[in-house]
Design a protein around this motif. Structure first.
Motif, PDB file in Angstrom:
ATOM      1  N   CYS A 139      78.295 -28.075  43.085  1.00 32.69           N
ATOM      2  CA  CYS A 139      77.599 -29.237  42.365  1.00 32.69           C
ATOM      3  C   CYS A 139      77.834 -28.978  41.004  1.00 32.69           C
ATOM      4  O   CYS A 139      77.224 -27.898  40.458  1.00 32.69           O
ATOM      5  N   ILE A 140      78.421 -29.694  39.782  1.00 32.59           N
ATOM      6  CA  ILE A 140      78.487 -29.389  38.646  1.00 32.59           C
ATOM      7  C   ILE A 140      77.264 -29.573  37.821  1.00 32.59           C
ATOM      8  O   ILE A 140      76.903 -29.125  36.659  1.00 32.59           O
ATOM      9  N   PHE A 141      76.119 -29.857  38.707  1.00 30.86           N
ATOM     10  CA  PHE A 141      74.778 -30.060  37.851  1.00 30.86           C
ATOM     11  C   PHE A 141      74.029 -28.888  38.546  1.00 30.86           C
ATOM     12  O   PHE A 141      72.749 -28.736  37.923  1.00 30.86           O
ATOM     13  N   ARG A 142      74.487 -27.855  39.012  1.00 28.27           N
ATOM     14  CA  ARG A 142      73.703 -26.982  39.625  1.00 28.27           C
ATOM     15  C   ARG A 142      73.182 -25.857  38.213  1.00 28.27           C
ATOM     16  O   ARG A 142      74.034 -25.749  37.291  1.00 28.27           O
ATOM     17  N   PRO A 143      72.114 -25.395  38.181  1.00 28.97           N
ATOM     18  CA  PRO A 143      71.674 -24.798  36.925  1.00 28.97           C
ATOM     19  C   PRO A 143      72.436 -23.337  36.868  1.00 28.97           C
ATOM     20  O   PRO A 143      73.047 -22.852  37.649  1.00 28.97           O
TER      21      PRO A 143
END
Length: 306
Positions: A139-143
């Motif tokens: 996921c490109i939003f993973r921190p």
């Protein structure tokens, strides 16, 4: 030429050396980004209820269960990873587990659609139960993990949050601009085999870059390494390049490369030798004098590829 202050204090294990400061560098302005997402409208049967999710939670590891899901004769379930850990005994009723699979629960799981666990970071996709894990791993939003190299910092977050954390929590040097001119100093360098100088963060092209400088052992040889990491994903990092140069006494060494994403730890970058590596004897030669004190000037620049 800028007046350059020298820092010479090694901190205790893990050793972190304070950064060089460049007089004409400006502090990076902190950017605050607040997530205020609009939730997707979902039909009632599209999203798993909390009670169904509870049924899919392994009672041992508390993680979501995936096929094969095991059960005892009394119907208590357990994930396949935890079955060997309980020595074939049900953790709920202590009955023998055997090799019974809970096919009904596996079918229920296959019909579920769940939100990404990084929803709070901006991902609002809904994914089938069995493909959710794969999505979350990419996921490109993973921190991101905190890129600070002087300690094992466990803070995670998006880039604006980590920039504020580095500035306020670790007190790292923050600069605007795509060029730099630092000098790294250490008295008695022969006594130090492993050390990390304080991180320096640069803001340019609307992005943030981390400059690392470390001492470590390459086989039996003591060396120094300087490298740059990009605060973002690898696909974005490839849009930029950087160069580093060290020298003295009429000689110089140069390095040109692509900054590595902070998805890769500083240790992974260092151990892959993806940076400017200088043997200690050469670094002391560049430092001049009696070669008993490290005074290594590192200059460099960052640019965006067209």
């Amino acid at each position: 030429m800028s007046a350059i202050s020298y820092f010479d204090d090694l901190r205790e294990n893990p050793e972190v050396i304070d950064p060089p400061q460049v007089e004409d560098a400006m502090d990076v302005t902190e950017h605050v980004h607040v997530h205020d997402p609009v939730q997707n409208a979902l039909k009632p049967n599209q999203l798993a209820t909390s009670s169904v999710r509870d049924l899919l939670e392994c009672p041992v590891c508390l993680n979501a269960m995936y096929p094969p899901i095991h059960q005892c004769s009394n119907g208590h379930t357990l994930c396949s990873g935890c079955k060997p850990r309980v020595h074939n005994r049900c953790p709920t009723c202590r009955h023998e587990l055997g090799n019974i699979r809970c096919l009904a629960l596996e079918k229920v799981a296959a019909s579920l659609e769940l939100p990404c666990k990084y929803q709070s970071y901006g991902c609002f996709g809904i994914y089938p139960y069995y493909s959710k894990l794969k999505h979350e791993s990419q996921c490109i939003f993973r921190p991101y993990n905190c890129p600070y190299a002087g300690s094992e910092c466990t803070v995670i977050g998006d880039i604006p949050y980590l920039v504020a954390h580095l500035k306020d929590g670790h007190k790292v040097d923050m600069h605007n601009g795509s060029t730099f001119n630092h000098r790294y100093v250490k008295s008695n360098p022969h006594e130090v085999e492993n050390a990390t100088w304080m991180l320096t963060v640069f803001s340019c092209y609307g992005q943030y870059f981390c400059l690392h400088f470390e001492a470590f052992q390459l086989g039996m040889a003591p060396v120094y390494i300087a490298f740059l990491r990009f605060m973002g994903d690898d696909d974005e990092a490839k849009n930029y390049s950087y160069s580093l140069e060290v020298g003295g006494n009429g000689r110089k060494m140069t390095w040109q490369g692509v900054p590595r994403s902070i998805r890769d730890s500083h240790r992974k970058v260092r151990d892959s030798f993806d940076g400017l590596i200088i043997q200690r004897n050469m670094a002391l030669f560049f430092s001049g004098g009696d070669r008993k004190e490290l005074k290594l000037r590192v200059t460099g620049k960052i640019w965006k590829e067209q």
